[in-house]
Design an enzyme around this catalytic site. Structure first.
Site, PDB file in Angstrom:
ATOM      1  N   GLU A  80       0.837  -1.202   0.000  1.00  0.00           N
ATOM      2  CA  GLU A  80       0.000   0.000   0.000  1.00  0.00           C
ATOM      3  C   GLU A  80       0.873   1.253   0.000  1.00  0.00           C
ATOM      4  O   GLU A  80       0.666   2.173  -0.783  1.00  0.00           O
ATOM      5  CB  GLU A  80      -0.909  -0.001   1.225  1.00  0.00           C
ATOM      6  CG  GLU A  80      -1.658   1.301   1.442  1.00  0.00           C
ATOM      7  CD  GLU A  80      -1.964   1.578   2.886  1.00  0.00           C
ATOM      8  OE1 GLU A  80      -1.794   2.746   3.308  1.00  0.00           O
ATOM      9  OE2 GLU A  80      -2.367   0.640   3.617  1.00  0.00           O
ATOM     10  N   GLU A  85       4.328   3.465  12.547  1.00  0.00           N
ATOM     11  CA  GLU A  85       2.869   3.397  12.614  1.00  0.00           C
ATOM     12  C   GLU A  85       2.438   2.319  13.609  1.00  0.00           C
ATOM     13  O   GLU A  85       1.535   2.534  14.420  1.00  0.00           O
ATOM     14  CB  GLU A  85       2.327   3.089  11.221  1.00  0.00           C
ATOM     15  CG  GLU A  85       0.893   3.425  10.999  1.00  0.00           C
ATOM     16  CD  GLU A  85       0.489   3.225   9.539  1.00  0.00           C
ATOM     17  OE1 GLU A  85      -0.641   2.743   9.342  1.00  0.00           O
ATOM     18  OE2 GLU A  85       1.279   3.539   8.627  1.00  0.00           O
TER      19      GLU A  85
END
Length: 126
Positions: free
Chosen positions: A17, A95
């Site tokens: 992604e 993240e």
């Protein structure tokens, strides 16, 4: 989505992604789509869920065709450069570290320990 990640490559869907935004053979400049969208009143984003990865963008309608040309190249000929690879692996690690400090995330991780370990719901996702 991350349910499709191979057991020996956790996080692959999320990594892909990120990488698709970082240049293609036809449009090798990193951030080309985002720059184009910005110039035409738009923006883009993506997320990886359990069963799918969703990419989306918005912009002024008069620029749709050239935006689709840039966007479609994500899936035709992404570059996956070495420099971008290292940087995005670090971004995903950051993240994940941020998520680990959230109580809702911790509860999800705890629940995963109660599931059948062979079920995809127990796979890594962030």
């Amino acid at each position: 989505g991350h349910f499709s990640d191979p057991a020996d490559v956790p996080g692959l869907a999320h990594f892909c992604e990120h990488m698709l935004f970082l240049g293609t053979e036809k449009f090798p400049k990193e951030g080309e789509l985002e720059d184009f969208l910005s110039r035409h009143g738009g923006q883009s984003n993506a997320y990886t869920a359990t069963e799918d990865t969703c990419y989306f963008f918005s912009l002024n309608q008069d620029a749709l065709q050239p935006a689709l040309e840039r966007f479609s190249q994500f899936f035709v000929s992404p570059l996956f450069t070495a420099a971008a690879t290292d940087r995005e692996l670090n971004a995903i690690e950051s993240e994940n570290a941020k998520n680990l400090n959230q109580d809702s995330w911790r509860l999800d991780q705890l629940q995963k320990t109660r599931y059948n370990p062979d079920h995809p719901v127990t796979k890594f996702g962030t």
